[in-house]
Design an enzyme around this catalytic site. Structure first.
Site, mmCIF file in Angstrom:
data_model
loop_
_atom_site.group_PDB
_atom_site.id
_atom_site.type_symbol
_atom_site.label_atom_id
_atom_site.label_comp_id
_atom_site.label_asym_id
_atom_site.label_seq_id
_atom_site.Cartn_x
_atom_site.Cartn_y
_atom_site.Cartn_z
ATOM 1 N N LYS A 214 0.828 -1.211 0.000
ATOM 2 C CA LYS A 214 0.000 0.000 0.000
ATOM 3 C C LYS A 214 0.863 1.263 0.000
ATOM 4 O O LYS A 214 0.664 2.169 -0.809
ATOM 5 C CB LYS A 214 -0.950 -0.009 1.195
ATOM 6 C CG LYS A 214 -1.899 1.193 1.227
ATOM 7 C CD LYS A 214 -2.845 1.140 2.419
ATOM 8 C CE LYS A 214 -3.903 0.083 2.261
ATOM 9 N NZ LYS A 214 -4.940 0.141 3.317
ATOM 10 N N GLU A 220 9.707 -6.205 4.075
ATOM 11 C CA GLU A 220 9.904 -7.521 3.480
ATOM 12 C C GLU A 220 9.611 -7.481 1.972
ATOM 13 O O GLU A 220 10.363 -8.036 1.164
ATOM 14 C CB GLU A 220 9.002 -8.556 4.155
ATOM 15 C CG GLU A 220 9.205 -8.689 5.652
ATOM 16 C CD GLU A 220 8.271 -7.789 6.465
ATOM 17 O OE1 GLU A 220 8.050 -8.101 7.634
ATOM 18 O OE2 GLU A 220 7.783 -6.767 5.901
ATOM 19 N N GLY A 275 -5.930 -5.492 4.832
ATOM 20 C CA GLY A 275 -5.180 -6.436 4.015
ATOM 21 C C GLY A 275 -5.822 -7.800 3.923
ATOM 22 O O GLY A 275 -5.872 -8.411 2.853
ATOM 23 N N ARG A 276 -6.341 -8.302 5.035
ATOM 24 C CA ARG A 276 -6.917 -9.657 5.041
ATOM 25 C C ARG A 276 -8.275 -9.704 4.351
ATOM 26 O O ARG A 276 -8.837 -10.787 4.179
ATOM 27 C CB ARG A 276 -7.014 -10.162 6.477
ATOM 28 C CG ARG A 276 -7.780 -9.256 7.429
ATOM 29 C CD ARG A 276 -7.467 -9.611 8.875
ATOM 30 N NE ARG A 276 -8.101 -8.746 9.857
ATOM 31 C CZ ARG A 276 -7.622 -7.576 10.247
ATOM 32 N NH1 ARG A 276 -6.515 -7.101 9.711
ATOM 33 N NH2 ARG A 276 -8.236 -6.865 11.172
ATOM 34 N N GLU A 361 -5.990 -12.285 13.239
ATOM 35 C CA GLU A 361 -5.632 -10.871 13.164
ATOM 36 C C GLU A 361 -6.847 -9.992 13.420
ATOM 37 O O GLU A 361 -6.723 -8.881 13.936
ATOM 38 C CB GLU A 361 -5.018 -10.542 11.799
ATOM 39 C CG GLU A 361 -4.320 -9.184 11.764
ATOM 40 C CD GLU A 361 -3.459 -8.996 10.538
ATOM 41 O OE1 GLU A 361 -2.248 -9.290 10.611
ATOM 42 O OE2 GLU A 361 -3.994 -8.564 9.498
ATOM 43 N N HIS A 392 -3.712 -38.628 9.041
ATOM 44 C CA HIS A 392 -2.514 -39.428 9.265
ATOM 45 C C HIS A 392 -1.459 -38.656 10.053
ATOM 46 O O HIS A 392 -0.295 -39.048 10.067
ATOM 47 C CB HIS A 392 -1.956 -39.912 7.925
ATOM 48 C CG HIS A 392 -2.881 -40.852 7.215
ATOM 49 N ND1 HIS A 392 -2.813 -42.208 7.385
ATOM 50 C CD2 HIS A 392 -3.919 -40.624 6.381
ATOM 51 C CE1 HIS A 392 -3.763 -42.795 6.651
ATOM 52 N NE2 HIS A 392 -4.447 -41.844 6.033
ATOM 53 N N LYS A 520 7.373 -5.048 14.411
ATOM 54 C CA LYS A 520 7.961 -4.314 13.292
ATOM 55 C C LYS A 520 8.890 -3.214 13.787
ATOM 56 O O LYS A 520 9.983 -3.000 13.251
ATOM 57 C CB LYS A 520 6.858 -3.697 12.428
ATOM 58 C CG LYS A 520 6.049 -4.682 11.605
ATOM 59 C CD LYS A 520 5.026 -3.947 10.763
ATOM 60 C CE LYS A 520 4.194 -4.881 9.912
ATOM 61 N NZ LYS A 520 3.191 -4.150 9.100
#
Length: 560
Positions: A214, A220, A275-276, A361, A392, A520
């Protein structure tokens, strides 16, 4: 197994529905699901709901009609009707950031109107989407060419968090709809391994990079983007080729231009899209590139249908409301600390990771909107992977462990052509695991089985405790006829609204995420200390020791 004692503290007021639910929990005790089914032949038919191509069977939850009535009243008491209307109408329900919450507007028809600060945001959304569609079509039909004149074959999406998890999950789920020439790659991890692996296999003349940030400052994402930029310049020998091989999803044209990306290939979004919740916006550009404009329209249509269902259906038949309230019952009244997502379809294998961020979040909060303590357990730990693999691995704990883990079994009814028998096996396991978690196996049943197998009495007595399954473990079965853009859109929106409903009942702001900021901030300080000697007394002894160990290794490798 006795369930953990719920840690919830009811809201003030002796007459609250929360108090009534606590009393009801005491009344029904450990009443077993097998008994509830045996005493009520109509239970399964009554505890079903269907909408937007999705079918929900919630009868294997440890609830009765009285439980559900109290839960629906709890939602009304929490003001769900008003909060839901406020969200859809664009009110600033994200109070801590003073923002509207309008991911649902991203799914509205272009001729509708939602006003925010005097602007019709639906018109803005339609304009950006049309630009995305034109760009994607140029790439898909081969009109968009790389620096050496060849068509694009590989798209590398660089983002993190919601800018990565949503598009990645959808592209994985809808691979059968993919353009035959385009291969999609997603890079989010900053450790260098992911971007290194992608670049090793990429052809610079036919690779398109999408950088999703944004502010165009995400550490990152920008680290990976600059690595990709250097790689392209080194192999092409020309810095100007960046404009032909990079696009951006951002709101910062200055930073995008400085990077070398043509602003005409920058696609914006808005601060009222978390964001999500952003895959419906320009963040979904890789989805459009993979499945085309018509496919993306179908994805939006499925989500829009679920929006309308959530807004209009009575609570008693409302899929997001039912999922949310039975979840609250499991978390706060049965003491379940986690929630398993078990999709029995390989293409949905990234859905649990997507829902981890969506739920934890959003509702991983310990204070209410007014800043007071939540007073109850909020978001559970969301986890899981494809169901067959889970059987399994960790299903042993589900069946005989000490923790109560409610499970969402997600299945697709239609098989992929040529693999009908494989599909039948997978679906049989979905149904059987849900039944086994509900029924369990009593000591008498286990003993009878061993006797029928000819086992000696002494051996039976030794093995009996190990062969008993308590059952009474709650689950939902959520089925879709087929996995296509429409039903996937509806499924994602279903979980979005479920998360919202739970936040409303718990009194939370589900749309901020201050908890991610501290790490952060500290990471920036630690990064400086890793690069150059500093006064490590500013850190605790453990942190200082970790920094010193890293620096010692870097010196040995000749990195400093």
């Amino acid at each position: 197994m006795s369930n953990p004692t719920p840690h919830s503290s009811p809201p003030p007021g002796p007459d609250s529905t929360w108090q009534a639910l606590l009393a009801h929990r005491g009344e029904i005790g450990e009443r077993h699901l097998a008994q509830l089914f045996a005493s009520d032949p109509a239970r399964a038919a009554r505890m079903q709901a269907e909408a937007c191509g999705l079918f929900l069977d919630y009868s294997k939850n440890r609830v009765t009609g009285d439980t559900l009535a109290l839960l629906f009243e709890l939602a009304r008491e929490a003001g769900l009707d008003a909060r839901r209307a406020a969200m859809f109408d664009g009110e600033r329900i994200n109070r801590s950031e003073g923002r509207a919450v309008l991911h649902t507007a991203l799914r509205r028809p272009a001729d509708e109107c939602v006003m925010v600060d005097g602007r019709n945001v639906v018109a803005d959304i339609a304009a950006v989407r049309e630009r995305c569609y034109r760009f994607a079509e140029a790439v898909r039909d081969g009109a968009w060419r790389g620096y050496d004149g060849r068509a694009i074959t590989d798209v590398v999406h660089i983002g993190i968090g919601g800018s990565d998890l949503g598009p990645l999950m959808v592209c994985e789920a809808l691979k059968p709809c993919a353009h035959p020439r385009l291969r999609m790659h997603f890079v989010s991890n900053v450790d260098g391994v992911q971007i290194g692996d992608v670049l090793c296999a990429a052809d610079p003349g036919t690779t398109l990079f999408i950088v999703a940030s944004k502010t165009f400052t995400t550490q990152e994402t920008l680290a990976n983007a600059h690595t990709a930029r250097r790689w392209l310049i080194e192999r092409s020998g020309d810095e100007t080729v960046i404009a032909r091989h990079f696009a951006a999803v951002s709101t910062h044209p200055g930073a995008v231009t400085s990077f070398g990306i043509d602003p005409a290939n920058m696609f914006g979004f808005w601060d009222w899209v978390g964001g999500r919740y952003s895959l419906w916006s320009a963040i979904g550009l890789p989805i459009v590139l993979q499945i085309g404009a018509a496919g993306f329209d179908a994805l939006l249509a499925g989500a829009r249908a679920m929006d309308l269902h959530f807004r209009e259906a009575p609570f008693e038949r409302n899929l997001p409301v039912i999922l949310a309230l039975t979840g609250i019952w499991n978390i706060d009244f049965l003491g379940a600390p986690s929630q398993l997502i078990a999709p029995y379809h390989q293409r949905l294998h990234r859905l649990p990771a997507f829902l981890q961020q969506l739920d934890m979040e959003s509702n991983g909060k310990s204070v209410k909107l007014d800043g007071s303590p939540a007073g109850c357990q909020t978001s559970p730990v969301i986890w899981g992977e494809s169901g067959i693999n889970g059987q399994h691995a960790y299903f042993q704990m589900l069946h005989q462990g000490t923790q109560l883990v409610p499970t969402d079994f997600i299945g697709v009814l239609e098989a992929e052509r040529g693999f009908e028998q494989h599909h039948r096996i997978a679906f049989a396991n979905l149904v059987a695991q849900a039944e086994a978690l509900m029924r369990g196996k009593s000591a008498a049943e286990a003993e009878a089985e061993m006797r029928a197998a000819g086992m000696a009495g002494e051996r039976i007595r030794a093995l009996l405790p190990h062969r008993v399954f308590p059952g009474n473990r709650p689950s939902n079965a959520l089925l879709m006829a087929r996995l296509d853009p429409y039903t996937l859109g509806a499924l994602i929106a279903l979980y979005e609204h479920r998360t919202f409903v739970q936040g409303v009942v718990w009194g939370l702001n589900s749309f901020d995420q201050w908890g991610v900021e501290l790490g952060k901030q500290l990471a920036a300080r630690v990064l400086d200390d890793l690069a150059a000697p500093a006064d490590l007394h500013a850190h605790d002894a453990s942190t200082a020791g970790l920094i010193a160990r890293y620096r010692a290794c870097a010196v040995r490798q000749g990195g400093d």
